[in-house]
Design a protein around this motif. Structure first.
Motif, PDB file in Angstrom:
ATOM      1  N   MET A 109       0.831  -1.213   0.000  1.00 39.58           N
ATOM      2  CA  MET A 109       0.000   0.000   0.000  1.00 39.58           C
ATOM      3  C   MET A 109       0.865   1.263   0.000  1.00 39.58           C
ATOM      4  SD  MET A 109      -3.039  -1.081  -0.228  1.00 39.58           S
ATOM      5  CE  MET A 109      -4.064   0.276   0.183  1.00 39.58           C
ATOM      6  N   ASP A 110       1.954   1.250   0.776  1.00 37.81           N
ATOM      7  CA  ASP A 110       2.862   2.409   0.795  1.00 37.81           C
ATOM      8  C   ASP A 110       3.504   2.628  -0.567  1.00 37.81           C
ATOM      9  OD1 ASP A 110       2.300   2.933   3.427  1.00 37.81           O
ATOM     10  OD2 ASP A 110       4.109   1.945   4.205  1.00 37.81           O
ATOM     11  N   ARG A 111       3.941   1.543  -1.209  1.00 39.48           N
ATOM     12  CA  ARG A 111       4.538   1.669  -2.545  1.00 39.48           C
ATOM     13  C   ARG A 111       3.531   2.194  -3.549  1.00 39.48           C
ATOM     14  NH1 ARG A 111       8.368  -3.632  -3.481  1.00 39.48           N
ATOM     15  NH2 ARG A 111       9.723  -3.267  -1.697  1.00 39.48           N
ATOM     16  N   ALA A 112       2.305   1.704  -3.482  1.00 39.45           N
ATOM     17  CA  ALA A 112       1.275   2.175  -4.405  1.00 39.45           C
ATOM     18  C   ALA A 112       0.991   3.654  -4.170  1.00 39.45           C
ATOM     19  CB  ALA A 112       0.002   1.360  -4.245  1.00 39.45           C
ATOM     20  N   HIS A 113       0.987   4.075  -2.910  1.00 37.30           N
ATOM     21  CA  HIS A 113       0.713   5.476  -2.583  1.00 37.30           C
ATOM     22  C   HIS A 113       1.837   6.382  -3.087  1.00 37.30           C
ATOM     23  CE1 HIS A 113      -1.079   8.796  -0.446  1.00 37.30           C
ATOM     24  NE2 HIS A 113       0.070   9.042   0.161  1.00 37.30           N
ATOM     25  N   THR A 114       3.100   5.975  -2.881  1.00 34.75           N
ATOM     26  CA  THR A 114       4.208   6.813  -3.350  1.00 34.75           C
ATOM     27  C   THR A 114       4.262   6.837  -4.873  1.00 34.75           C
ATOM     28  OG1 THR A 114       5.734   4.947  -3.136  1.00 34.75           O
ATOM     29  CG2 THR A 114       5.621   6.493  -1.297  1.00 34.75           C
ATOM     30  N   THR A 115       3.943   5.719  -5.511  1.00 30.69           N
ATOM     31  CA  THR A 115       3.914   5.695  -6.982  1.00 30.69           C
ATOM     32  C   THR A 115       2.833   6.620  -7.500  1.00 30.69           C
ATOM     33  OG1 THR A 115       4.688   3.419  -6.971  1.00 30.69           O
ATOM     34  CG2 THR A 115       3.687   4.213  -9.006  1.00 30.69           C
ATOM     35  N   ARG A 116       1.693   6.604  -6.852  1.00 27.88           N
ATOM     36  CA  ARG A 116       0.591   7.483  -7.260  1.00 27.88           C
ATOM     37  C   ARG A 116       0.971   8.943  -7.095  1.00 27.88           C
ATOM     38  NH1 ARG A 116      -4.488   5.917  -4.360  1.00 27.88           N
ATOM     39  NH2 ARG A 116      -4.284   4.131  -5.720  1.00 27.88           N
ATOM     40  N   LYS A 117       1.665   9.270  -5.981  1.00 28.03           N
ATOM     41  CA  LYS A 117       2.112  10.654  -5.764  1.00 28.03           C
ATOM     42  C   LYS A 117       3.096  11.083  -6.844  1.00 28.03           C
ATOM     43  CE  LYS A 117       1.724  11.607  -0.852  1.00 28.03           C
ATOM     44  NZ  LYS A 117       2.483  11.855   0.380  1.00 28.03           N
ATOM     45  N   LYS A 118       4.062  10.198  -7.165  1.00 22.35           N
ATOM     46  CA  LYS A 118       5.045  10.527  -8.193  1.00 22.35           C
ATOM     47  C   LYS A 118       4.364  10.744  -9.533  1.00 22.35           C
ATOM     48  CE  LYS A 118       8.960   8.060  -6.205  1.00 22.35           C
ATOM     49  NZ  LYS A 118       9.869   6.912  -6.376  1.00 22.35           N
TER      50      LYS A 118
END
Length: 142
Positions: A109-118
């Motif tokens: 979930m953290d990786r998906a969130h940071t990818t979405r932010k980027k």
């Protein structure tokens, strides 16, 4: 990570193929069930450790085999004492599996969130650059 997934897939397929031809006696069900839970605990622990970038193959292999052997010993000891100790092993390994799974889930979930932010930041920069280039083109035309 890819090698680990490949090895896991090979062993799952091997287990399915061999499992169809092997008959486990009823008296061994508890041993096999607890050993499988111990091995699953080690696998999910390794996946959770790899998300934190602190996976070590020696620790995984030792945990994989020694946890399974110790769980089998607990079942054997429980049979000798006429106490269902295997239930404690099932509860402990089940709790550890769920804990490791939650660590893996949080990391995903953290990786998906940071990818979405980027992606949002990149798309905003690209749209701002496109607007600037449109403004420059219109000023040149004037």
């Amino acid at each position: 990570m890819v090698i680990g997934i490949l090895i896991l897939t090979i062993f799952i397929l091997l287990g399915i193929i061999v499992g169809q031809n092997v008959i486990i006696p009823y008296s061994s069900y508890q041993y096999v069930a607890v050993a499988i839970l111990a091995c699953l605990d080690s696998v999910f622990g390794a996946l959770a450790a790899s998300t934190g970038k602190n996976f070590k193959m020696k620790i995984f292999l030792s945990g994989f085999f020694f946890n399974a052997l110790f769980a089998i010993f607990l079942v054997y000891l429980g049979e000798i004492l006429n106490v269902e100790i295997y239930l404690a092993a099932v509860i402990v390994f089940g709790g550890r599996i769920l804990n490791n799974f939650s660590i893996i889930r949080r990391d995903i979930m953290d990786r998906a969130h940071t990818t979405r932010k980027k992606y949002k930041i990149k798309s905003k920069k690209e749209s701002n650059n496109a607007i600037k280039s449109d403004v420059e083109v219109t000023e040149e035309n004037i």
